[in-house]
Design a protein around this motif. Structure first.
Motif: not given
Length: 155
Positions: A47-49, A123-128, A140-148
């Motif tokens: 998981v990254q982002g 719900d994150m962008k998943l890439e095998k 899988y690599q799960a990537t997200t951008e979060v705005k708090l």
């Protein structure tokens, strides 16, 4: 009065039952027969982002935790924090295939300046990034951008 069972008869029955169990798992060399296996399907995730405020400014020291969605208990890995660019990267963790839709990533500001938020892994962008074999469905690599959002000030 209890009847005493001999040690010999217990061993005979245990051996007999063990043979029945092993015999039920043989394929009899039938090409259509699928061999029985014991195990649980697994999926690996990295998981990254990036975490920013609503204006797009990176947020440092935001706590990032991957937990089970339905009961909030820790499943794997340590709590990590965003760096000075708002970036985070969690090491690979493995979950059973049945639980992959239940994984959730939580974002908490321990200073209470920003509201906590969360996102489901699905719900994150998943890439095998790695193929699996056997019971493993790969990684899988799960990537997200979060705005708090800013927390409301208490008076």
């Amino acid at each position: 009065m209890r009847k005493k069972v001999s040690c010999f008869s217990t061993r005979v029955w245990a051996g007999f039952l063990a043979l029945l169990g092993f015999a039920s798992c043989t394929s009899n060399e039938d090409p259509e027969d699928i061999p029985l296996e014991y195990g649980t399907p697994t999926v690996g995730f990295q998981v990254q982002g990036v975490v920013t405020d609503e204006e797009g400014n990176p947020l440092e020291d935001i706590q990032v935790i991957v937990r089970r969605a339905y009961n909030n208990d820790y499943r794997s890995g340590d709590t990590i924090y965003t760096d000075n660019k708002g970036a985070f990267a969690a090491e690979k963790f493995v979950t059973t295939g049945f639980e992959s839709d239940e994984q959730k990533v939580y974002f908490n500001d321990e200073n209470k300046v920003f509201k906590s938020d969360s996102i489901l892994l699905k719900d994150m962008k998943l890439e095998k990034i790695e193929e699996g074999s056997g019971w493993s469905h790969g990684t899988y690599q799960a990537t997200t951008e979060v705005k708090l959002k800013k927390a409301e000030k208490e008076e």
